[in-house]
Design a protein around this motif. Structure first.
Motif, PDB file in Angstrom:
ATOM      1  N   ALA A 116       0.904  -1.293   0.230  1.00  0.00           N
ATOM      2  CA  ALA A 116      -0.004   0.005   0.112  1.00  0.00           C
ATOM      3  C   ALA A 116       0.832   1.413   0.104  1.00  0.00           C
ATOM      4  O   ALA A 116       0.536   2.213  -0.632  1.00  0.00           O
ATOM      5  CB  ALA A 116      -1.006  -0.083   1.282  1.00  0.00           C
ATOM      6  N   ALA A 121       0.758   5.548  -0.665  1.00  0.00           N
ATOM      7  CA  ALA A 121       0.284   6.115   0.529  1.00  0.00           C
ATOM      8  C   ALA A 121       1.364   6.581   1.404  1.00  0.00           C
ATOM      9  O   ALA A 121       2.529   5.897   1.253  1.00  0.00           O
ATOM     10  CB  ALA A 121      -0.432   4.871   1.480  1.00  0.00           C
ATOM     11  N   ARG A 205      -1.730  11.306   2.432  1.00  0.00           N
ATOM     12  CA  ARG A 205      -2.536  10.044   2.089  1.00  0.00           C
ATOM     13  C   ARG A 205      -2.422   8.910   3.324  1.00  0.00           C
ATOM     14  O   ARG A 205      -1.307   8.173   3.295  1.00  0.00           O
ATOM     15  CB  ARG A 205      -2.341   9.701   0.781  1.00  0.00           C
ATOM     16  N   VAL A 207      -3.778   5.053   4.513  1.00  0.00           N
ATOM     17  CA  VAL A 207      -4.643   3.898   4.021  1.00  0.00           C
ATOM     18  C   VAL A 207      -4.892   2.940   5.016  1.00  0.00           C
ATOM     19  O   VAL A 207      -3.707   2.833   5.912  1.00  0.00           O
ATOM     20  CB  VAL A 207      -3.968   3.495   2.808  1.00  0.00           C
ATOM     21  N   GLU A 264      -8.050   6.223   2.904  1.00  0.00           N
ATOM     22  CA  GLU A 264      -8.536   5.151   2.119  1.00  0.00           C
ATOM     23  C   GLU A 264      -8.703   3.900   2.719  1.00  0.00           C
ATOM     24  O   GLU A 264      -7.936   3.665   4.001  1.00  0.00           O
ATOM     25  CB  GLU A 264      -7.829   5.071   0.746  1.00  0.00           C
ATOM     26  N   GLU A 265      -9.512   2.716   2.409  1.00  0.00           N
ATOM     27  CA  GLU A 265      -9.175   1.400   2.810  1.00  0.00           C
ATOM     28  C   GLU A 265      -8.906   0.489   1.759  1.00  0.00           C
ATOM     29  O   GLU A 265      -9.306   0.825   0.650  1.00  0.00           O
ATOM     30  CB  GLU A 265     -10.822   0.908   3.605  1.00  0.00           C
ATOM     31  N   THR A 266      -7.965  -0.373   2.035  1.00  0.00           N
ATOM     32  CA  THR A 266      -7.580  -1.456   1.263  1.00  0.00           C
ATOM     33  C   THR A 266      -8.335  -2.724   1.372  1.00  0.00           C
ATOM     34  O   THR A 266      -7.959  -3.526   2.612  1.00  0.00           O
ATOM     35  CB  THR A 266      -6.173  -1.260   1.266  1.00  0.00           C
TER      36      THR A 266
END
Length: 267
Positions: A116, A121, A205, A207, A264-266
């Motif tokens: 990520a 990120a 950013r 994540v 954000e989510e992964t």
């Protein structure tokens, strides 16, 4: 400054803070080295009376990718990580990893977090409380405490992070340099909330990657009432400061929208 394109991570430093982890250290170092053989491991020992520091020295003597930073005494999780960040920054690493020594953060999942970061990120959080994340062998009261603390932080601070207290993380050094970490005074798990908030406020950013958290099998948890109180008080203070700042901005016509769009989510 915001991230825009993926950047490779050529030099990675995995920071492992220790205090009385002699029963866990060798195992966790071996697992880290197997999971991410390209990374260096930095053991941050707070003068453990059980011999953890001496064991760390023996591991370093047989593996050039294991280093040890001996600290004068037990000062808390936050100061240990800050010392690791400074050490890594002085030596030109591209990213640092936060990971517990007790095995609750599984090194085998670290490649997913690093992927990520490689994808762009600035901060990657190994999250227990996003879809796909999980906690194993925790008593009910620990689950309630963690979910409650993260819900409190999310609502009080107005951030979209589901696991702001998580201690399994990857930071780009370039991100830490923007976060004024020299000004961080948080000690325990509140340290993680502090850095999360700093990252979001600077437009970095962030994540969240789901991980499976496994309760330690050897040794005792460092969680205590003082750590919980610190987190509750500091988050409350930060929330009041943020609301006050927002009110001043609105009154001055300087209100901003979409502040937290870098989370954000992964899956």
């Amino acid at each position: 400054m915001k991230s825009s394109v993926p950047r490779s991570l050529e030099r990675i430093c995995v920071c492992v803070p220790t205090y009385n982890e002699v029963g866990n250290l060798e195992m966790i170092v071996e697992r880290i080295r197997a999971a991410v053989p390209q990374a260096d491991v930095l053991v941050l020992d707070d003068n453990s009376p059980d011999g953890t520091g001496a064991l760390a020295d023996r591991l370093a003597a047989t593996d050039p990718q294991v280093r040890v930073l001996h600290r004068a005494g037990k000062e808390g999780l936050g100061p240990a990580y800050l010392a690791g960040f400074r050490w890594a920054g002085e030596r030109g690493y591209d990213a640092v990893v936060e990971i517990d020594a007790d095995g609750s953060h599984q090194p085998e999942q670290l490649p997913s977090l690093l992927a990520a970061a490689e994808a762009g990120a600035d901060v990657v959080i190994g999250s227990r409380w996003v879809p796909g994340g999980s906690v194993h062998n925790w008593p009910v009261h620990r689950r309630v405490l963690s979910v409650g603390a993260n819900t409190y932080a999310r609502i009080a601070l107005g951030i979209p992070v589901h696991d702001a207290t998580a201690g399994y993380r990857v930071y780009r050094l370039s991100a830490l340099q923007q976060m004024d970490t020299d000004q961080v005074a948080s000690q325990g798990y509140c340290f993680q909330v502090d850095l999360t908030l700093r990252a979001l406020e600077r437009g970095l950013r962030v994540v969240e990657v789901p991980v499976a958290f496994v309760e330690r099998e050897v040794g005792t948890s460092k969680m205590d009432d003082a750590i919980v109180r610190e987190a509750a008080v500091r988050v409350g203070v930060w929330a009041l400061e943020r609301r006050s700042r927002q009110l001043r901005e609105r009154l001055g016509g300087l209100g901003r929208s979409g502040r937290w769009h870098h989370l954000e989510e992964t899956p």
